[in-house]
Design a protein around this motif. Structure first.
Motif, PDB file in Angstrom:
ATOM      1  N   SER A 163       3.513  14.969  -8.390  1.00 14.86           N
ATOM      2  CA  SER A 163       4.379  16.115  -8.001  1.00 14.86           C
ATOM      3  C   SER A 163       5.072  16.301  -8.972  1.00 14.86           C
ATOM      4  CB  SER A 163       4.967  16.558  -6.563  1.00 14.86           C
ATOM      5  OG  SER A 163       6.165  14.650  -6.414  1.00 14.86           O
ATOM      6  N   THR A 164       5.514  14.644 -10.098  1.00 16.84           N
ATOM      7  CA  THR A 164       6.046  15.238 -11.126  1.00 16.84           C
ATOM      8  C   THR A 164       4.921  15.229 -12.522  1.00 16.84           C
ATOM      9  OG1 THR A 164       6.304  13.359 -11.155  1.00 16.84           O
ATOM     10  CG2 THR A 164       8.150  13.846  -9.998  1.00 16.84           C
ATOM     11  N   LYS A 165       4.872  14.262 -12.869  1.00 16.32           N
ATOM     12  CA  LYS A 165       3.717  14.000 -14.095  1.00 16.32           C
ATOM     13  C   LYS A 165       2.536  14.237 -14.027  1.00 16.32           C
ATOM     14  CE  LYS A 165       5.695   9.746 -16.064  1.00 16.32           C
ATOM     15  NZ  LYS A 165       5.778   8.440 -15.870  1.00 16.32           N
ATOM     16  N   GLY A 166       2.030  14.900 -12.304  1.00 17.87           N
ATOM     17  CA  GLY A 166       0.779  15.262 -12.225  1.00 17.87           C
ATOM     18  C   GLY A 166       0.536  16.718 -12.949  1.00 17.87           C
ATOM     19  N   SER A 167       1.742  17.790 -11.881  1.00 18.27           N
ATOM     20  CA  SER A 167       1.488  18.755 -11.846  1.00 18.27           C
ATOM     21  C   SER A 167       2.045  19.710 -13.563  1.00 18.27           C
ATOM     22  CB  SER A 167       3.106  18.971 -11.771  1.00 18.27           C
ATOM     23  OG  SER A 167       4.191  19.541 -11.942  1.00 18.27           O
ATOM     24  N   GLU A 196       1.117  -1.315   0.366  1.00 18.62           N
ATOM     25  CA  GLU A 196      -0.032   0.131  -0.422  1.00 18.62           C
ATOM     26  C   GLU A 196       0.740   1.133   0.000  1.00 18.62           C
ATOM     27  OE1 GLU A 196      -2.566   0.163   3.723  1.00 18.62           O
ATOM     28  OE2 GLU A 196      -4.055  -0.935   2.201  1.00 18.62           O
ATOM     29  N   GLN A 197       2.194   1.238   0.541  1.00 22.82           N
ATOM     30  CA  GLN A 197       3.150   2.551   0.989  1.00 22.82           C
ATOM     31  C   GLN A 197       3.475   2.650   0.142  1.00 22.82           C
ATOM     32  OE1 GLN A 197       4.850   1.525   4.529  1.00 22.82           O
ATOM     33  NE2 GLN A 197       3.371   3.346   5.452  1.00 22.82           N
ATOM     34  N   ARG A 198       4.327   1.495  -0.863  1.00 24.87           N
ATOM     35  CA  ARG A 198       4.876   2.112  -2.211  1.00 24.87           C
ATOM     36  C   ARG A 198       3.190   2.486  -3.055  1.00 24.87           C
ATOM     37  NH1 ARG A 198       7.299  -2.810  -1.738  1.00 24.87           N
ATOM     38  NH2 ARG A 198       5.262  -4.136  -2.930  1.00 24.87           N
ATOM     39  N   MET A 199       2.678   2.090  -3.323  1.00 22.87           N
ATOM     40  CA  MET A 199       0.965   2.408  -3.691  1.00 22.87           C
ATOM     41  C   MET A 199       1.040   3.806  -4.124  1.00 22.87           C
ATOM     42  SD  MET A 199      -2.019   1.363  -4.801  1.00 22.87           S
ATOM     43  CE  MET A 199      -3.440   1.472  -3.579  1.00 22.87           C
ATOM     44  N   TYR A 200       0.933   4.609  -2.501  1.00 23.23           N
ATOM     45  CA  TYR A 200       0.839   6.194  -2.113  1.00 23.23           C
ATOM     46  C   TYR A 200       1.660   6.577  -2.568  1.00 23.23           C
ATOM     47  CZ  TYR A 200      -3.922   4.874  -0.346  1.00 23.23           C
ATOM     48  OH  TYR A 200      -5.551   4.404  -0.014  1.00 23.23           O
ATOM     49  N   SER A 201       3.593   6.237  -1.933  1.00 22.88           N
ATOM     50  CA  SER A 201       4.927   6.934  -2.882  1.00 22.88           C
ATOM     51  C   SER A 201       4.571   7.114  -4.164  1.00 22.88           C
ATOM     52  CB  SER A 201       5.481   6.192  -1.947  1.00 22.88           C
ATOM     53  OG  SER A 201       5.866   5.574  -3.136  1.00 22.88           O
ATOM     54  N   SER A 202       4.137   5.880  -4.956  1.00 24.54           N
ATOM     55  CA  SER A 202       4.110   5.947  -6.409  1.00 24.54           C
ATOM     56  C   SER A 202       2.889   7.165  -6.358  1.00 24.54           C
ATOM     57  CB  SER A 202       4.451   5.244  -6.506  1.00 24.54           C
ATOM     58  OG  SER A 202       2.782   5.047  -6.554  1.00 24.54           O
ATOM     59  N   LEU A 203       2.072   7.248  -6.173  1.00 21.90           N
ATOM     60  CA  LEU A 203       1.116   8.113  -6.149  1.00 21.90           C
ATOM     61  C   LEU A 203       1.763   9.740  -6.004  1.00 21.90           C
ATOM     62  CD1 LEU A 203      -2.599   7.238  -5.459  1.00 21.90           C
ATOM     63  CD2 LEU A 203      -1.764   7.604  -7.746  1.00 21.90           C
ATOM     64  N   HIS A 204       2.281   9.629  -5.176  1.00 21.90           N
ATOM     65  CA  HIS A 204       2.355  11.101  -4.577  1.00 21.90           C
ATOM     66  C   HIS A 204       3.264  11.783  -5.565  1.00 21.90           C
ATOM     67  CE1 HIS A 204       0.230  12.610  -1.303  1.00 21.90           C
ATOM     68  NE2 HIS A 204       0.105  11.146  -0.449  1.00 21.90           N
ATOM     69  N   GLN A 205       4.670  10.646  -5.521  1.00 22.30           N
ATOM     70  CA  GLN A 205       5.250  11.402  -6.912  1.00 22.30           C
ATOM     71  C   GLN A 205       4.574  11.591  -8.130  1.00 22.30           C
ATOM     72  OE1 GLN A 205       7.784   7.932  -7.225  1.00 22.30           O
ATOM     73  NE2 GLN A 205       9.461   8.842  -5.222  1.00 22.30           N
ATOM     74  N   TRP A 206       2.935  10.943  -8.592  1.00 23.09           N
ATOM     75  CA  TRP A 206       2.831  10.725  -9.602  1.00 23.09           C
ATOM     76  C   TRP A 206       2.186  12.899  -9.917  1.00 23.09           C
ATOM     77  CZ3 TRP A 206      -1.766  12.235 -11.074  1.00 23.09           C
ATOM     78  CH2 TRP A 206      -1.879  12.088 -13.181  1.00 23.09           C
TER      79      TRP A 206
END
Lengths: 123, 339
Positions: free
Chosen positions: B80-84, B68-78
């Protein structure tokens, strides 16, 4: 109806759109102000075009001729004069505010300024 | 700190947050506790078996939590990088679409306006006809626009000059580097001075010779445009801007040492305030006569003469002085934060 009969007004509208797009798309504050000035000038062009009458001269009485058929409409000229003075004043105030922001945050990027502002607010 | 609802523990959001943090819901924990108690009471003999089972369960829980944590951290990274970056693209596309829409709407409107340059357009109504046919007789100005803005619409022009003056004062407030209270210059001021010295002319021969030739001509032309505002194209605003440009050229060629001899902050104050006060007083008589536009006490004179058209040449001079001072003040304030 001929679409291009009002070509000066159409050019003014295109200029207005260019200025508005510049205002929206650029992050740099100076470029935003440039976009704002382009919008101002588009409006002056539009007003001046509204006062023009084909084949008539500027409203300065020559040889005592004082008939309506001799001169263009003087009212838009006066309005454009007012507009130019106000646009100069507004541009000067905007630029001085930008200088103050630059002195404080050392950047002109509006996103960075917003981020720094928010960080300051949290502290 | 946000206020917590009393039923937070049992609400679906509270359970979700609990699950996110511990990997099990509060309800699960309660059930496990109950089961533990049950097993302690009745299943003592199978305690060992139960412990290994619990161990396996704990490991599984741990693995799930990590996933779960991996999933959430990847979401957060997404985000702040690709999402913005994606949001930036969405913003750009949306603003271009909006601007193109606005331009299309405006073009459609402009195309449907009355034809360009047609004398029968609704803007060419009886007001402009009156200004053209009666303007010279009523104001004495040959330049109909000057007669309009300085006689019929003189209050408008007074407001305009005030806008310019207020803008200059605002820029002054925002940019002027005042000395600290004990009179010593602040570090900001010294920095600005040092910075400005880089731009001070270092005996630039070409610029100084050109300025020697051009500055008197520019100032003379500015005065001509101001004085002839009522009998030829021009007026206070254009002439004032020309004079201000002449002063700025002089400043650039010879530096602040020379201009400070005749133009300081005090000059700006006195000239601007005197000009604006003269303008306001000379037009205030309409207020005291119930705002009826009474005939001017100054006769219109012979149209076309330098001193004709009642008050218009004097008002032009006042406006020209304000504009000249303001242009010069803008330049000096933006350049070194002082005059």
């Amino acid at each position: 109806m001929d679409f291009l009969q009002n070509y000066v007004e159409l050019a003014a509208m295109v200029l207005f759109g260019i200025g508005f797009t510049t205002l929206l798309l650029h992050k740099n504050m100076i470029k935003k102000i440039i976009g704002f000035s382009i919008m101002d000038n588009a409006i002056f062009l539009f007003l001046a075009a509204k006062g023009y009458i084909e084949g008539r001269t500027a409203p300065i009485v020559v040889d005592g001729v004082q008939t309506v058929e001799a001169y263009i409409n003087p009212i838009p000229a006066g309005l454009v004069l007012t507009g130019i003075v106000v646009s100069v004043s507004v541009t000067a105030v905007m630029l001085s505010l930008t200088i103050r922001l630059y002195r404080r945050y050392h950047t002109l990027d509006i996103d960075e300024i917003t981020a720094l502002c928010r960080k300051e607010g949290e502290e | 700190m946000a206020k917590i609802r009393p039923d937070y523990e049992t609400s679906w959001f509270g359970r979700l947050m609990h699950w996110l943090e511990n990997g099990s819901t509060a309800l699960d924990d309660a059930m496990t506790d109950e089961m533990d108690a049950h097993s302690r009471d009745h299943l003592v003999d199978s305690e060992h078996h139960h412990a290994t089972q619990e161990h396996a369960l704990e490991e599984r829980r741990h693995a799930a939590l990590e996933r779960e944590q991996r999933m959430y951290s990847s979401l957060h990274q997404w985000a702040s990088t690709k999402g913005s970056r994606l949001m930036r693209w969405v913003y750009i596309v949306a603003s271009v679409v909006m601007c193109v829409g606005i331009i299309a709407l405006l073009l459609n409107t402009a195309a449907n306006l009355p034809p360009y340059g047609d004398p029968d357009n609704p803007v060419n109504n009886e007001v402009s006809a009156h200004y053209i046919t009666q303007g010279q007789a009523e104001t004495g100005a040959v330049n109909i626009v000057a007669g309009m803005i300085l006689d019929y619409r003189a209050f408008d022009t007074l407001g305009e000059s005030n806008v310019l003056f207020i803008a200059a004062v605002t820029v002054l407030v925002l940019l002027r580097l005042a000395p600290s209270r004990d009179g010593k210059p602040t570090t900001e001021m010294l920095e600005a001075e040092a910075d400005d010295r880089l731009y001070e002319p270092k005996h630039d021969m070409i610029l100084q010779h050109q300025a020697n030739l051009l500055v008197p001509l520019i100032l003379l032309f500015g005065i001509y445009v101001v004085m002839n505002g009522h009998i030829s194209p021009g007026g206070g605003f254009s002439g004032g801007a020309i004079m201000g440009a002449g002063l700025i050229l002089y400043l650039n060629a010879f530096g602040f040492r020379k201009t400070e001899r005749f133009f300081t902050f005090r000059t700006f104050q006195i000239v601007s305030l005197m000009a604006l006060a003269f303008y306001a007083c000379s037009k205030a008589y309409s207020f005291f006569t119930g705002a009826n536009h009474l005939p001017s006490i100054f006769s219109p004179g012979t149209p076309g003469m330098l001193f004709s058209a009642g008050l218009i040449p004097y008002l032009n001079i006042a406006v020209g002085l304000v504009v000249c001072c303001t242009m010069y003040a803008f330049y000096t304030l933006f350049r070194k934060g002082d005059m």
